[in-house]
Design a protein around this motif. Structure first.
Motif, PDB file in Angstrom:
ATOM      1  N   VAL C 133       0.907  -1.269   0.150  1.00 17.24           N
ATOM      2  CA  VAL C 133       0.131  -0.079   0.105  1.00 17.24           C
ATOM      3  C   VAL C 133       0.912   1.362  -0.032  1.00 17.24           C
ATOM      4  O   VAL C 133       0.767   2.140  -0.843  1.00 17.24           O
ATOM      5  N   THR C 134       1.851   1.345   0.948  1.00 18.72           N
ATOM      6  CA  THR C 134       2.948   2.210   0.712  1.00 18.72           C
ATOM      7  C   THR C 134       3.486   2.356  -0.463  1.00 18.72           C
ATOM      8  O   THR C 134       3.568   3.571  -0.848  1.00 18.72           O
ATOM      9  N   ALA C 135       3.661   1.215  -1.076  1.00 22.31           N
ATOM     10  CA  ALA C 135       4.774   1.485  -2.373  1.00 22.31           C
ATOM     11  C   ALA C 135       3.617   2.093  -3.353  1.00 22.31           C
ATOM     12  O   ALA C 135       4.242   2.961  -4.149  1.00 22.31           O
ATOM     13  N   VAL C 136       2.320   1.770  -3.378  1.00 20.65           N
ATOM     14  CA  VAL C 136       1.568   2.158  -4.547  1.00 20.65           C
ATOM     15  C   VAL C 136       1.235   3.563  -4.346  1.00 20.65           C
ATOM     16  O   VAL C 136       1.480   4.362  -5.097  1.00 20.65           O
ATOM     17  N   ALA C 137       1.103   3.996  -3.037  1.00 21.40           N
ATOM     18  CA  ALA C 137       0.842   5.566  -2.674  1.00 21.40           C
ATOM     19  C   ALA C 137       2.069   6.255  -2.996  1.00 21.40           C
ATOM     20  O   ALA C 137       1.956   7.460  -3.646  1.00 21.40           O
ATOM     21  N   THR C 138       3.054   5.745  -2.480  1.00 25.63           N
ATOM     22  CA  THR C 138       4.511   6.678  -2.772  1.00 25.63           C
ATOM     23  C   THR C 138       4.723   6.889  -4.159  1.00 25.63           C
ATOM     24  O   THR C 138       4.920   7.931  -4.445  1.00 25.63           O
ATOM     25  N   LEU C 139       4.398   5.866  -4.990  1.00 22.19           N
ATOM     26  CA  LEU C 139       4.631   5.980  -6.356  1.00 22.19           C
ATOM     27  C   LEU C 139       3.954   7.122  -6.918  1.00 22.19           C
ATOM     28  O   LEU C 139       4.497   7.955  -7.693  1.00 22.19           O
ATOM     29  N   MET C 158      16.177   6.647  -2.443  1.00 16.02           N
ATOM     30  CA  MET C 158      16.707   6.846  -1.152  1.00 16.02           C
ATOM     31  C   MET C 158      15.778   7.382  -0.081  1.00 16.02           C
ATOM     32  O   MET C 158      15.774   6.909   0.936  1.00 16.02           O
ATOM     33  N   LEU C 159      15.044   8.327  -0.358  1.00 11.76           N
ATOM     34  CA  LEU C 159      13.983   8.798   0.389  1.00 11.76           C
ATOM     35  C   LEU C 159      12.774   7.955   0.856  1.00 11.76           C
ATOM     36  O   LEU C 159      12.512   7.960   2.124  1.00 11.76           O
ATOM     37  N   ALA C 160      12.509   7.189  -0.015  1.00 17.66           N
ATOM     38  CA  ALA C 160      11.331   6.001   0.185  1.00 17.66           C
ATOM     39  C   ALA C 160      12.233   5.180   1.246  1.00 17.66           C
ATOM     40  O   ALA C 160      11.494   4.753   2.233  1.00 17.66           O
ATOM     41  N   HIS C 161      13.329   4.886   1.253  1.00 19.15           N
ATOM     42  CA  HIS C 161      13.873   4.018   2.372  1.00 19.15           C
ATOM     43  C   HIS C 161      14.206   4.465   3.400  1.00 19.15           C
ATOM     44  O   HIS C 161      13.796   3.940   4.448  1.00 19.15           O
ATOM     45  N   THR C 162      14.588   5.905   3.518  1.00 19.66           N
ATOM     46  CA  THR C 162      14.741   6.570   4.518  1.00 19.66           C
ATOM     47  C   THR C 162      13.472   6.643   5.349  1.00 19.66           C
ATOM     48  O   THR C 162      13.585   6.433   6.777  1.00 19.66           O
ATOM     49  N   LEU C 231       8.522  -0.775  -6.980  1.00 18.79           N
ATOM     50  CA  LEU C 231       7.497   0.334  -7.439  1.00 18.79           C
ATOM     51  C   LEU C 231       8.088   1.510  -7.687  1.00 18.79           C
ATOM     52  O   LEU C 231       7.875   2.354  -8.698  1.00 18.79           O
ATOM     53  N   VAL C 232       9.115   1.918  -6.634  1.00 16.91           N
ATOM     54  CA  VAL C 232       9.774   3.247  -6.901  1.00 16.91           C
ATOM     55  C   VAL C 232      10.734   3.307  -7.620  1.00 16.91           C
ATOM     56  O   VAL C 232      11.112   4.723  -8.102  1.00 16.91           O
ATOM     57  N   ALA C 233      11.689   2.368  -7.784  1.00 12.17           N
ATOM     58  CA  ALA C 233      12.708   2.426  -8.596  1.00 12.17           C
ATOM     59  C   ALA C 233      12.646   2.820  -9.989  1.00 12.17           C
ATOM     60  O   ALA C 233      11.747   2.585 -10.701  1.00 12.17           O
ATOM     61  N   GLY C 234      13.541   3.849 -10.512  1.00 10.42           N
ATOM     62  CA  GLY C 234      13.552   4.128 -11.868  1.00 10.42           C
ATOM     63  C   GLY C 234      14.596   3.422 -12.608  1.00 10.42           C
ATOM     64  O   GLY C 234      15.093   2.556 -12.309  1.00 10.42           O
TER      65      GLY C 234
END
Lengths: 345, 310, 283
Positions: C133-139, C158-162, C231-234
């Motif tokens: 859920v965090t992944a989808v919303a953070t994306l 890095m921000l998402a991991h932090t 999901l977040v990685a580019g």
């Protein structure tokens, strides 16, 4: 300390800003299934066109779609499965690159041109295609006919408790529908109820439901497993008594296709790549690595000889045609979801 | 006299203001980071949970409470009537149960280990801590495969027991709840040991000495001095094992056989092939609400008791 | 630093030390700790053994071979993924531990204040929400920012991991701080040490074991993350877990074991050096 923290912050902010890329010419970003792309193919393309390729992997069509839908991913090329191509075309996510007008389109096997997910091939070209059926150890299974789904749903005693199913809602329910002789993407509640009972009853004989079929089979944890044909070939290399079945009730066919995203930053390079992989020797490179068939005529002569005779790839003449399942309407998916949840409750 | 008192009050008030300002400054980076990049996604999730599923994933902007209704009730496939369904509650119950048992298991193994490290000479402690976390520098999937090889029917444990003549037939551990339990403990053990160590390390052994002088038994020392001192660590460790354990899905699938859904699988499925993001969001929020309430009660009690010490 | 952390430990060695270890003894604790160590390392031993497997299987042993080490060295994908993993984990650990330490200082050892529980809940919020859920919303959020600012890059990852590392770093530090004695700090303040001096010379050393634990936890949590990263990685930001995830369907090869073994070896060398240097400085 404070100053140090401030410096760190600044460094972090710079890291964010400094990494802002200029999408220079000569780049191509490919987003494909993980471990599916031959590094040799990429090297060859990089050399031929002086393009710097970045390759990343995903684990499912749905992950890829979730990402691409948001837009601005920076990727140029994706490799969605058949039904996903249809969905992505409908949603306007793919660029109409007209592969059918490209130079190497002449190598396309005609049977893969007018497919339901991209009739006439205006958006995509084949990457690899295969089947989803099952593998059984013929030493363990005593019967003579392995080509029936009964082995999964009403297994003989020696296979009971030795079965792995894929941890995939569609693959399991579709197999059940085929076994009972019903249509896929079926909204008929009576028939779905029967399938539910079949699955619930068969579940007691299943040992596991997991994607790691090769490990399960080669370690001897199970003797029969739902499987993709390429994985079946790899498993057989380590357990020679395994055999891939072509059940008479039918089995799933699938094709992953190369397509270009509508917001691709390197559109021209992406088109070059699409044309590039339609060349028979390049298509063969893909197959030699991924161990599935491609859709390019004439690629056989560049392929590993063992691939040309592998029973997992060369289908017997009397096997039914693989069934390429269309995306189901949401109401049907909801019902599938209920069945699946009840099955795994 | 009155004047002096008022300056005193002023000074105290000024000190309080200063303290408050310092406190919020200290909190600012964490709160801002999580506020923006944690709470905003949470808001998106909340909104999603009240929308309708989009075709092929995503959402459509149409208000609906279906996602929440679906959690407890099932629309009969035949006549469309709503009836109570315990399917999801069962999945939640199983996950919570397993996470709880794993937390207790991790505490039983982790507490002596943390104590063992804390009683080592100071210069050795960090090395020990490092040794506890080192296995976790390898990938979870690979690590889980290794556990799988050990507990298989033909694995090291069973072969050893058979060779020692203790058993005739292998004990089936793999693909049972026991395997999931072992796997969960294995995955989250450092999350228990490290916080425990952090609080045990400051234990004042003069208290222990004094207790022995008063003829306390070792067990009394453990119960009355060591465990109370470790309490913040027990709280922190339990939280760090229990909550991630609830959402675990790789371990249950690989070691448990994947025949039963865990909360983690259930929610991920909704964002995958089930294409029902609103339900996935609702299921996640329900989980979060349960955990949050439990946590707040837990922490409130802990800090109230903690207040007595200070 | 360690001396300040445990004044009692500064006592002379010899008889007193022996007495102290005895005082510290609890029946059954030491064997249990060894059980724990064996439990943690048995699978690692298996993992290392299979990195020398000649076969392409991680579950069926055939023959000894260095084949997979050679392959891993030649595999650009694995090399890049390993480097990215460590970059992301290092940055995320650094920031999350600093933020967590500050937050822990502000949420413990004070009289209860308005907003304290809320602050606690917010700091731990990333722990509560299931990852997908965090992944989808953070994306979704990151895409908005990307489109608005035009900034892309690995900073988002890095921000998402932090964010999700903060609670893991916060918990042990908080556990360390709670009930910690204020006497030393007050004494320092009474001697007119400026607050920052008090923090650096007294509080921070006392906190160190907690911070160390926080750093270790944040690091392994970041190193193992799958879903949010996925999901977040580019482009070009594949981490090791993502790389491995992509291999499941085709079968995982001992190449991954080889890489893991190398990483373990490397980190062991670091610890040993760290330990030896620390020892030398002492003597």
């Amino acid at each position: 300390m404070t100053r140090r923290i401030v410096t760190l912050f600044a460094a972090g902010a710079l890291g964010l800003a400094g990494a802002a890329p200029a999408w220079a010419e000569g780049e191509l970003n490919i987003y494909n299934w993980g471990n599916y792309t031959n590094p040799e193919l990429i090297e060859k393309f990089e050399k031929a066109y002086d393009v710097d390729v970045t390759l990343d992997g995903y684990d499912s069509n749905e992950t890829m779609l979730a990402k691409v839908k948001e837009g601005g991913t920076g990727y140029d090329i994706v490799v969605p499965g058949d039904y996903m191509i249809k969905i992505m075309i409908e949603q306007g996510l793919l660029a109409e690159i007209k592969p059918n007008e490209m130079e190497n389109f002449e190598h396309m096997d005609p049977k893969w041109v007018d497919v339901w997910w991209d009739p006439g091939r205006n958006y995509s070209v084949p990457w690899q295609w295969g089947t989803t059926s099952f593998t059984v150890d013929t030493e363990v299974f005593k019967g003579d006919d392995i080509h029936t789904l009964a082995l999964l749903f009403e297994p003989p005693e020696e296979l009971q408790g030795r079965i792995n199913m894929l941890n995939d809602m569609n693959d399991v329910i579709n197999a059940g529908l085929r076994y009972l002789g019903y249509e896929r993407c079926n909204g008929n509640v009576e028939e779905l109820k029967e399938v539910t009972e079949l699955l619930l009853n068969a579940k007691q004989h299943w040992r596991t439901m997991d994607y790691s079929t090769i490990e399960k089979l080669t370690s001897g944890d199970v003797d029969i497993s739902q499987n993709w044909n390429g994985a079946a070939m790899r498993a057989r290399a380590q357990r020679p008594t395994l055999q891939y079945a072509y059940p008479k009730e039918g089995f799933t066919g699938w094709m992953d296709n190369v397509a270009v995203l509508a917001d691709a930053p390197n559109m021209e390079n992406a088109k070059l790549f699409v044309n590039f992989i339609m060349a028979p020797e390049n298509a063969a490179l893909i197959s030699n690595f991924a161990r599935y068939a491609n859709g390019i005529a004439g690629s056989e002569e560049f392929m590993d000889p063992e691939m040309l005779t592998a029973p997992e790839i060369v289908m017997p003449a009397d096997a039914p045609a693989p069934d390429f399942v269309r995306p189901c309407p949401q109401e049907t998916v909801d019902m599938y979801n209920k069945i699946w949840t009840r099955l795994k409750q | 006299m009155a004047e002096a008192q008022s300056t005193l009050v002023d000074a105290r008030r000024a000190a309080e203001v200063r303290e408050r300002r310092a406190r919020w400054l200290l909190l600012a980076p964490a709160l801002l980071t999580i506020g923006i990049f944690g709470l905003f996604p949470l808001t998106i999730t909340l909104i999603y949970s009240f929308l309708s599923p989009g075709t092929y994933g995503g959402v459509t902007w149409e208000f609906s409470t279906d996602a929440y209704v679906q959690f407890l009730f099932e629309r009969d496939i035949f006549d469309g009537t709503l009836e109570f369904s315990s399917t999801y509650l069962q999945i939640y119950g199983r996950s919570i149960g397993l996470a709880f048992v794993a937390t207790v298991g991790a505490l039983i193994i982790g507490f002596p280990t943390a104590y063992f490290i804390a009683s080592k000479p100071p210069e050795q402690r960090n090395v020990w801590l490092f040794l506890i976390t080192l296995p976790f520098w390898t990938n979870l999937l690979i690590r889980t495969y290794a556990v799988l090889l050990i507990i298989r029917d033909e694995g090291i444990i069973n072969l050893g027991l058979i060779n020692a003549g203790l058993i005739d037939r292998p004990i089936s551990i793999l693909y049972t709840d026991t395997a999931v339990f072992i796997g969960l403990i294995y995955s989250y053990l450092p999350f228990m040991v490290l916080p425990l160590y952090a609080s045990l390390e400051k234990l004042d052994f003069r208290l222990v000495e004094a207790a022995y002088d008063l003829y306390a038994t070792r067990f009394q020392v453990l119960r009355r001095i060591i465990v109370p001192a470790a309490k913040p660590g027990i709280v922190a460790g339990s939280i760090l094992v229990f909550i991630p354990g609830l959402g675990a899905y790789i371990t249950p699938t690989l070691l448990g056989g994947g025949k039963e859904l865990m909360i983690g699988n259930l929610i991920a499925l909704q964002f995958g092939s089930s294409r029902n993001w609103p339900f996935g969001s609702a299921a996640a929020l329900i989980l979060m609400a349960v955990v949050m309430v439990a946590l707040l009660i837990y922490v409130r009690n802990a800090s109230r008791e903690g207040g007595n010490h200070g | 630093m360690a001396d300040a952390a445990a004044p009692a430990a500064a006592a002379p060695a010899g008889r007193r030390a022996r007495l102290r270890t005895d005082l510290r003894h609890q029946p059954g604790f030491t064997p249990m700790a060894w059980v724990c160590i064996v439990f943690l390392y048995a699978p690692i031993a298996v993992l290392i053994a299979f990195s020398f497997n000649d076969n392409r299987s991680v579950v069926r042993w055939t023959e000894f071979s260095f084949r997979w080490y050679v392959e891993a060295f030649g595999n650009e994908g694995i090399r890049n993924a390993t480097v990215i993993s460590f970059q992301v984990a290092t940055v995320a650990t650094l920031f999350s531990t600093i933020f967590a330490t500050m937050a822990a200082l502000a949420t413990t050892r004070t009289r209860p204040y308005r907003g304290q529980t809320l602050a606690y809940a917010i700091v731990n919020q990333p722990l509560m929400v299931p990852e997908i859920v965090t992944a989808v919303a953070t994306l979704a959020l990151f895409t908005i920012i990307k489109k608005a600012t035009g900034i892309t890059g690995i900073g988002y990852l890095m921000l998402a991991h932090t964010v999700f590392c903060i609670p893991f770093a916060y918990m042990p530090i908080r556990a360390r701080l709670e009930d910690m004695n204020l006497t030393l700090e007050q004494a320092a303040a009474d001697l007119y040490a400026p607050p920052f001096q008090v923090f650096r010379r007294v509080t921070l050393p006392l906190l160190m074991p907690g911070i160390f634990a926080g750093v270790m936890l944040a690091f392994v949590v970041s190193l193992d993350d799958v879903i949010i990263t996925l999901l977040v990685a580019g482009p070009g930001e594949t981490t090791l877990p993502i790389y491995i995830l992509g291999q499941i369907r085709r079968g995982i090869t001992p190449e991954i074991n080889a890489v893991s073994t190398l990483l373990l070896g490397l980190s062991l060398i670091f610890v040993t050096l760290f330990f030896l240097i620390g020892k030398q400085r002492k003597t």
